[in-house]
Enzyme design. Structure first.
Site, PDB file in Angstrom:
ATOM      1  N   ILE B  16     -49.110   3.749 -11.172  1.00 27.65           N
ATOM      2  CA  ILE B  16     -49.475   3.954  -9.772  1.00 27.65           C
ATOM      3  C   ILE B  16     -48.240   4.310  -8.931  1.00 27.65           C
ATOM      4  CG2 ILE B  16     -49.325   1.515  -9.028  1.00 27.65           C
ATOM      5  CD1 ILE B  16     -52.042   4.016  -7.950  1.00 27.65           C
ATOM      6  N   ARG B  39     -37.651  -3.750 -14.976  1.00 28.15           N
ATOM      7  CA  ARG B  39     -36.942  -4.095 -16.201  1.00 28.15           C
ATOM      8  C   ARG B  39     -36.963  -2.940 -17.199  1.00 28.15           C
ATOM      9  NH1 ARG B  39     -37.687  -9.866 -15.879  1.00 28.15           N
ATOM     10  NH2 ARG B  39     -36.567 -10.286 -13.965  1.00 28.15           N
ATOM     11  N   LYS B  92     -53.001  -2.755  -4.416  1.00 28.09           N
ATOM     12  CA  LYS B  92     -54.210  -3.499  -4.761  1.00 28.09           C
ATOM     13  C   LYS B  92     -54.310  -3.699  -6.274  1.00 28.09           C
ATOM     14  CE  LYS B  92     -57.443  -1.393  -6.801  1.00 28.09           C
ATOM     15  NZ  LYS B  92     -58.304  -0.580  -7.583  1.00 28.09           N
ATOM     16  N   ASP B 169     -62.202  -3.002 -11.253  1.00 28.81           N
ATOM     17  CA  ASP B 169     -60.992  -2.246 -10.883  1.00 28.81           C
ATOM     18  C   ASP B 169     -61.362  -1.086  -9.961  1.00 28.81           C
ATOM     19  OD1 ASP B 169     -58.075  -1.509 -11.193  1.00 28.81           O
ATOM     20  OD2 ASP B 169     -59.027   0.284 -12.017  1.00 28.81           O
TER      21      ASP B 169
END
Lengths: 311, 311
Positions: B16, B39, B92, B169
Site C-alpha cells: 500500500i 526493517r 486502514k 478487508d
C-alpha cells in the site's frame, strides 16, 4: 453515605433483578426501590411504568435507575435516562455490540448523569486484596480456569446460546477480574473458540493475552465441565504465587489462605454506585467487553459435537 | 496549505505504501518524503531507520509519519510517535483488535499529536456529494453490494485469510462510506458469515444494519464473485434513488449520472491530513472497525466449500 436513601427504579425485572438487585436494595441504607419499569414482571406493592418517561412523570423523586434488561437496545434507555438527568447502574454485559457499548459511554460524556458500568465479579471479596498484592510484583505466568457445566448453572436457558454469548457469559466475569487485578492493560494475542455443531455461540474458548511484558497469560473457558467446577485464577510472580478461587471470593498466597472481607458482591456493587453518585463520577470501563469482542474477531473456530441439555 | 511542505516518514514500506502513499506524497505540495522506518524494504535515496526513536534522532525535521505496517502492534508505534510529538496518519484498518484501536485513540487524547484514522474509500469522488444529497432526505432502503473475486484482487496473498480479515478487508471500505454518507449512526442488527472449510476468515458476509429509523439496510460482501465485480451502494429515499458505483467514485440520481470532482482518493486523503495538521485537529472515527467487530461478535457462522486459489 447520605442520610437520605436515593429512590431508585429497576428497569427490567428478570432473574438477575430478582436474585440480586431487589434483595440488595432492600438491605441497603443508600437506596430504596421506588418503582420498576417493565412490560411483564411487575412486583407486588411497587409502582410500575411502561417507559422511563412515564416513570419520571409518575415518580419525580426517582433519581437513579438500575438497568437489568437484556443487553440489546439499552442505548435507547440510556438516552432517555440522560435526558431526565437520572444516574444509571448498568448490569453486565453493558451492551450486545461494541458500537452500542461505545455509544452508551459517549451518551454519558458531557451529560449530568453518573454511569456505573458494573462488573459484579470485580466486587468479589478477594479482588481488591489481590490487586493490592500484585501491584508491585513482577508477573511471570497467569492461568485462568473458568470451567462449569452450563446444564447445572443455566438449565434449559436457550438465550445463553445466542450469538455473542455462550461460554463468554461466565467468561467475561473472569476477564473483568483479570483486567482489574493485573497492573498492565491487557490485549488479545490469539484465541480458539469451540462451537457446538448445533449452536451459534462457543461452548469453550482458549485465549492468550498480552500485557506488554513477558508474562504468559493463558485463559481457559469451558461450559461443558463435569465433576469439579472451577472459577480460579493462579498468578505466579517473582515473589510468590497468588491463587484466587471460587470466582474471586477466596485468596491464598503460596498455598496459605488469606483473610478477606466478608461482604456479598452486590452489596459492594451498590455501595460503589452510591459513592459514584455522591462524588458525581462515572465508571465506564469497557475492557472486559472489548476483550470478548476481540476473541470473536480473532478467534480461530472449530466445530465440536452438538450440545444436548440432557447430554 | 502552508508554503513549506511537511517532512514526513513512511513507517512500513509494503504494497500500500508503494502503490499509493509514495506516489501521492511525491505529487503533493503539502508533504515531502524525508525518511522511511522499515526493517526490510528500503527505498533508494531515502534514509531509513530501524525505529521511530532512531528516525527522530537522525531526522529531527520530520514532523509527521504515515503508518502503513500491518495492523497488529501499531499501538507501540503510536506511543513512540506521541512521545516525540509527531503527527500521525494511520492506514486502514486502524488495528487488529478493538482493544488496540481504542488504546490508539486514548493515547492521542491529551497529547500534542494529531491523529488521522484514515478510510481511503471515504475520499472517493462521489462520497461527499452523496453525503450532501442524502442529508435532508428520508431513507427507505439501502443495499450494499461489494462483490469481488479475491483471486483477482489478492492473488496468492495468504494474509487475507488471517482471522479477523477475509471479505471484511474490502467490506470495511463499504462500511466506511456508509457510516460517512448516512445521516444517522449505524449499529449491527444481525449478520451471517460464511467460512470456507479450510480458512479462518469469512469469504462472504450478509449484514443487516439499524440506523434507528425504519430504513431497511442490507449489506452483502462476497469474495468469490465471478463475472461482474461490484462495489455499489443503492439508496432509495422519499425523493429519488441514489446510486454509488465503482467504490464510491461515480454517482447517479434516478439513473442520471451526476458530475463529481476528479481527484484520486489518496490525493484527497493527504490533503485532508494537511488540513488536520494545520488546524491541530484529530479525526479518530472507529465506526467502520467497530461494525466489523460486531459482525464477528454476533454473526451466525456457516461453513462453505474449501477455498482454492486456483478454483
Amino acid at each position: 453515605m447520605s442520610a437520605q436513601p436515593t429512590p431508585l427504579a429497576i428497569v427490567g425485572v428478570g432473574k438477575i433483578a430478582r436474585d440480586q438487585h431487589i434483595p440488595t436494595i432492600a438491605a441497603s441504607d443508600a437506596f430504596t426501590l421506588a418503582a420498576t419499569v417493565t412490560r411483564h414482571n411487575t412486583l407486588p406493592d411497587v409502582p410500575n411504568y411502561g417507559s422511563i418517561a412515564e416513570l419520571v412523570a409518575g415518580q419525580p423523586k426517582v433519581r437513579a435507575i438500575a438497568i437489568c434488561t437484556p443487553p440489546r437496545g439499552r442505548i435507547a434507555l440510556i438516552r432517555d435516562a440522560v435526558a431526565h438527568g437520572l444516574d444509571i447502574l448498568l448490569e453486565k454485559p453493558p451492551a450486545a455490540t461494541v458500537t452500542e457499548a461505545e455509544a452508551i459511554v459517549a451518551a454519558i460524556a458531557g451529560s449530568d448523569s453518573v454511569l456505573h458500568v458494573t462488573w459484579h465479579s470485580r466486587e468479589a471479596a478477594a479482588v481488591e486484596p489481590a490487586r493490592a498484592w500484585l501491584q508491585d510484583r513482577r508477573i511471570a505466568r497467569v492461568t485462568v480456569s473458568w470451567r462449569e457445566d452450563v446444564r447445572v448453572w443455566h438449565p434449559g436457558q436457550e438465550w445463553i446460546w445466542e450469538p455473542g454469548i455462550g461460554v463468554f457469559d461466565p467468561g467475561i466475569n473472569a476477564l473483568s477480574i483479570l483486567t482489574r487485578i493485573l497492573p498492565h492493560p491487557l490485549s488479545l494475542a490469539r484465541a480458539t473458540l469451540a462451537f457446538p455443531a448445533n449452536k451459534a455461540a462457543p461452548i469453550a474458548a482458549d485465549l492468550v493475552l498480552d500485557d506488554g511484558t513477558d508474562a504468559a497469560i493463558a485463559v481457559g473457558f469451558d461450559f461443558d465441565q463435569r465433576g469439579p467446577q472451577t472459577w480460579d485464577i493462579a498468578i505466579q510472580t517473582d515473589d510468590g504465587v497468588l491463587t484466587l478461587t471460587a470466582g474471586g471470593s477466596a485468596m491464598a498466597v503460596d498455598g496459605v489462605t488469606q483473610a478477606v472481607p466478608d461482604e456479598p458482591e452486590y452489596a459492594r456493587l451498590y455501595a460503589r454506585f452510591a459513592e459514584l453518585i455522591a462524588t458525581r463520577q462515572s465508571d465506564t470501563d469497557l475492557q472486559p467487553f472489548r476483550l470478548v469482542a476481540d476473541a470473536y474477531l480473532l478467534g480461530v473456530r472449530r466445530e465440536v459435537a452438538a450440545f444436548d441439555w440432557n447430554g
